[in-house]
Design a protein around this motif. Structure first.
Motif, mmCIF file in Angstrom:
data_model
loop_
_atom_site.group_PDB
_atom_site.id
_atom_site.type_symbol
_atom_site.label_atom_id
_atom_site.label_comp_id
_atom_site.label_asym_id
_atom_site.label_seq_id
_atom_site.Cartn_x
_atom_site.Cartn_y
_atom_site.Cartn_z
ATOM 1 N N ALA A 23 24.684 -2.985 7.369
ATOM 2 C CA ALA A 23 23.917 -3.554 6.408
ATOM 3 C C ALA A 23 23.369 -2.630 5.378
ATOM 4 C CB ALA A 23 22.877 -4.792 6.858
ATOM 5 N N LEU A 24 22.520 -1.637 6.053
ATOM 6 C CA LEU A 24 22.073 -0.807 5.007
ATOM 7 C C LEU A 24 23.283 0.111 4.141
ATOM 8 C CD1 LEU A 24 19.319 0.704 5.003
ATOM 9 C CD2 LEU A 24 19.965 2.407 6.553
ATOM 10 N N ARG A 25 24.350 0.368 4.969
ATOM 11 C CA ARG A 25 25.161 0.917 3.891
ATOM 12 C C ARG A 25 25.917 -0.068 2.895
ATOM 13 N NH1 ARG A 25 27.868 5.317 8.300
ATOM 14 N NH2 ARG A 25 26.015 6.521 8.804
ATOM 15 N N LEU A 26 26.022 -1.050 3.257
ATOM 16 C CA LEU A 26 26.675 -2.298 2.358
ATOM 17 C C LEU A 26 25.931 -2.309 1.255
ATOM 18 C CD1 LEU A 26 28.688 -4.404 1.861
ATOM 19 C CD2 LEU A 26 27.130 -6.044 3.263
ATOM 20 N N LEU A 27 24.600 -2.372 1.530
ATOM 21 C CA LEU A 27 23.602 -2.606 0.085
ATOM 22 C C LEU A 27 23.426 -1.109 -0.728
ATOM 23 C CD1 LEU A 27 20.733 -4.376 1.897
ATOM 24 C CD2 LEU A 27 22.387 -5.410 0.314
ATOM 25 N N ARG A 28 23.691 -0.153 -0.152
ATOM 26 C CA ARG A 28 23.993 1.199 -0.925
ATOM 27 C C ARG A 28 25.249 1.108 -1.919
ATOM 28 N NH1 ARG A 28 23.029 4.777 3.931
ATOM 29 N NH2 ARG A 28 20.707 5.182 4.234
ATOM 30 N N ALA A 29 26.362 0.657 -1.128
ATOM 31 C CA ALA A 29 27.382 0.393 -1.643
ATOM 32 C C ALA A 29 27.333 -0.756 -3.098
ATOM 33 C CB ALA A 29 28.664 -0.118 -0.924
ATOM 34 N N ALA A 30 26.650 -1.649 -2.860
ATOM 35 C CA ALA A 30 26.336 -2.668 -3.847
ATOM 36 C C ALA A 30 25.567 -2.255 -4.910
ATOM 37 C CB ALA A 30 25.582 -3.823 -3.404
ATOM 38 N N GLY A 31 24.733 -0.992 -4.905
ATOM 39 C CA GLY A 31 24.148 -0.616 -5.941
ATOM 40 C C GLY A 31 22.641 -1.088 -6.069
ATOM 41 N N PRO A 32 21.724 -0.652 -7.131
ATOM 42 C CA PRO A 32 20.356 -1.528 -7.137
ATOM 43 C C PRO A 32 20.530 -2.790 -7.400
ATOM 44 C CG PRO A 32 20.742 0.606 -8.754
ATOM 45 C CD PRO A 32 22.060 0.029 -8.288
ATOM 46 N N LEU A 33 19.838 -3.673 -6.725
ATOM 47 C CA LEU A 33 19.667 -5.135 -6.752
ATOM 48 C C LEU A 33 18.478 -5.881 -7.276
ATOM 49 C CD1 LEU A 33 21.396 -5.711 -3.109
ATOM 50 C CD2 LEU A 33 22.448 -5.469 -5.407
ATOM 51 N N GLY A 80 16.220 -8.030 -9.384
ATOM 52 C CA GLY A 80 16.450 -9.035 -10.287
ATOM 53 C C GLY A 80 17.999 -9.386 -10.278
ATOM 54 N N ARG A 81 18.870 -9.054 -9.551
ATOM 55 C CA ARG A 81 20.216 -9.227 -9.827
ATOM 56 C C ARG A 81 20.465 -10.499 -8.735
ATOM 57 N NH1 ARG A 81 24.144 -4.501 -9.467
ATOM 58 N NH2 ARG A 81 25.207 -5.605 -10.990
ATOM 59 N N LYS A 82 21.367 -11.431 -9.343
ATOM 60 C CA LYS A 82 21.957 -12.438 -8.513
ATOM 61 C C LYS A 82 23.153 -11.856 -7.658
ATOM 62 C CE LYS A 82 22.213 -16.636 -9.901
ATOM 63 N NZ LYS A 82 22.774 -17.803 -10.545
ATOM 64 N N VAL A 83 22.654 -12.349 -6.132
ATOM 65 C CA VAL A 83 23.765 -11.662 -5.086
ATOM 66 C C VAL A 83 24.175 -13.128 -4.204
ATOM 67 C CG1 VAL A 83 24.063 -10.206 -3.177
ATOM 68 C CG2 VAL A 83 22.471 -9.604 -5.256
ATOM 69 N N LEU A 84 25.391 -13.096 -4.048
ATOM 70 C CA LEU A 84 26.106 -13.956 -3.097
ATOM 71 C C LEU A 84 26.483 -13.253 -1.898
ATOM 72 C CD1 LEU A 84 27.133 -16.985 -2.816
ATOM 73 C CD2 LEU A 84 29.311 -16.430 -3.736
ATOM 74 N N LEU A 85 26.045 -13.924 -0.769
ATOM 75 C CA LEU A 85 26.533 -13.109 0.529
ATOM 76 C C LEU A 85 27.073 -14.392 1.459
ATOM 77 C CD1 LEU A 85 26.288 -11.184 2.804
ATOM 78 C CD2 LEU A 85 24.013 -12.128 3.317
ATOM 79 N N GLY A 107 14.488 -5.585 -1.854
ATOM 80 C CA GLY A 107 14.897 -4.841 -2.761
ATOM 81 C C GLY A 107 15.000 -5.352 -3.965
ATOM 82 N N GLY A 108 14.257 -6.723 -4.099
ATOM 83 C CA GLY A 108 14.283 -7.676 -5.385
ATOM 84 C C GLY A 108 15.475 -8.635 -5.666
ATOM 85 N N ALA A 109 16.457 -8.488 -4.739
ATOM 86 C CA ALA A 109 17.423 -9.324 -5.040
ATOM 87 C C ALA A 109 17.122 -10.749 -5.108
ATOM 88 C CB ALA A 109 18.667 -8.885 -4.163
ATOM 89 N N GLN A 110 17.981 -11.611 -5.831
ATOM 90 C CA GLN A 110 17.780 -13.047 -5.745
ATOM 91 C C GLN A 110 19.272 -13.382 -5.022
ATOM 92 O OE1 GLN A 110 17.049 -15.004 -9.573
ATOM 93 N NE2 GLN A 110 16.439 -12.927 -10.476
#
Length: 312
Positions: A127-137, A139-144, A162-165
């Motif tokens: 999970a930690l490394r996946l979010l690094r790969a996704a970059g800064p989040l 205010g961004r809309k994210v689908l998991l 980290g502020g993701a929606q």
């Protein structure tokens, strides 16, 4: 010593057998850990099911364990004898004892028990490394997708912090209930119900899930493909892809590739848990003699979050 062995390695039809294995023979930079608890990951299940290359006849499962250092590394690196640790061994961790490189160990404070710690590897690391790969989040809309598994719960809480929606996809509302508590802004029971466009898609199911999620991506968005737990392969049509989001990107993710060591990432996760900023979701805790039952339930999606087995 006792260890969980793949059935076909000892000539039985059972998927796993509790049998005798050789004691660990550590290299100079490896500590011997007495295992108290271990977790089960989908990747290990796939390898037991021959869906992934086993990497040689010596392979046995076990990449997420917690316990205590029985014998420190001969080169003087790593924790001392008796230190409580969480570890990411290359394999062989479903056993009473396992040798682990010291750069794959992190010490545990008294406030973090072994059952909780065992969930941090490999799920928390992924999970930690996946979010690094996704970059800064922020205010961004994210689908998991596949959000109700062990990795998904960690991703949800870390991304929300980290502020993701974040919109979480779970097969049922019941399985995904905890995700809203961890910071998801929306829970849907199928990818088709997700209301995009999304800046980032984190996809772990494969098959139609990926193609449907890709269509919900915003122009210039990123889809990070980190699993195929549904089992079905993905079929992408070249022309349909380019009728979708303009300049969308698909990135393959392998959690074993990182600039950080397992020790460094485990230390981060341990600090977050100890500080009450990360809350592992443990769906079941059973004696290790029931590992085969846990695998069956995990494949049948009857376990929400992480599955942990206790040794002894």
């Amino acid at each position: 010593m006792k260890a969980m062995l793949p059935g076909n390695a000892v000539g039985t039809d059972e998927p796993l057998v509790l049998g005798e294995a050789a004691e660990p023979r550590p290299a100079a930079d490896e500590a011997v850990v007495e295992v108290e608890a271990y977790s089960v990951s989908h990747g290990e299940v796939f390898r037991l099911d021959d869906r992934l290359d086993r990497g040689g006849a010596r392979w046995r499962p076990g990449q997420g364990v917690a316990g205590a250092v029985l014998r420190p590394a001969a080169d003087g690196s790593g924790p001392a004898e008796g230190a409580r640790v969480v570890a990411h061994p290359p394999a062989l961790g479903w056993a009473e004892r396992v040798a682990v490189p010291t750069n794959s160990l992190a010490e545990l404070p008294d406030s973090v028990d072994a059952v909780t710690a065992a969930t941090l590897s490999p799920a928390g690391i992924a999970a930690l490394r996946l979010l690094r790969a996704a970059g800064p989040l922020a205010g961004r809309k994210v689908l998991l997708t596949g959000a109700s598994g062990g990795v998904g719960h960690y991703v949800t809480e870390l991304a929300a912090a980290g502020g993701a929606q974040l919109t979480a996809v779970s097969a049922t509302a019941e399985r995904g209930a905890k995700l809203m508590q961890l910071g998801a802004v929306e829970l849907v029971t199928s990818v088709a119900r997700a209301r995009g466009p999304y800046d980032v898609v984190l996809e772990s199911v494969g098959g139609d899930s990926l193609t449907t999620a890709l269509a919900a991506l915003a122009p210039g968005g990123l889809l990070v493909w980190f699993g195929q737990t549904g089992g079905a392969p993905v079929a992408l049509d070249f022309f349909s892809f380019f009728q979708g989001p303009n300049q969308a990107r698909i990135a393959h993710f392998d959690y074993t590739t990182s600039d950080a060591t397992y020790s460094q990432d485990l230390s981060v996760l341990v600090r977050l848990v100890a500080a009450g900023r990360l809350h592992p979701e443990i769906g079941t805790v059973r004696d290790w003699t029931r590992t085969a039952d846990v695998i069956t339930d995990l494949c049948g999606r009857r376990i929400r979050g992480n599955a942990v087995l206790t040794v002894g």
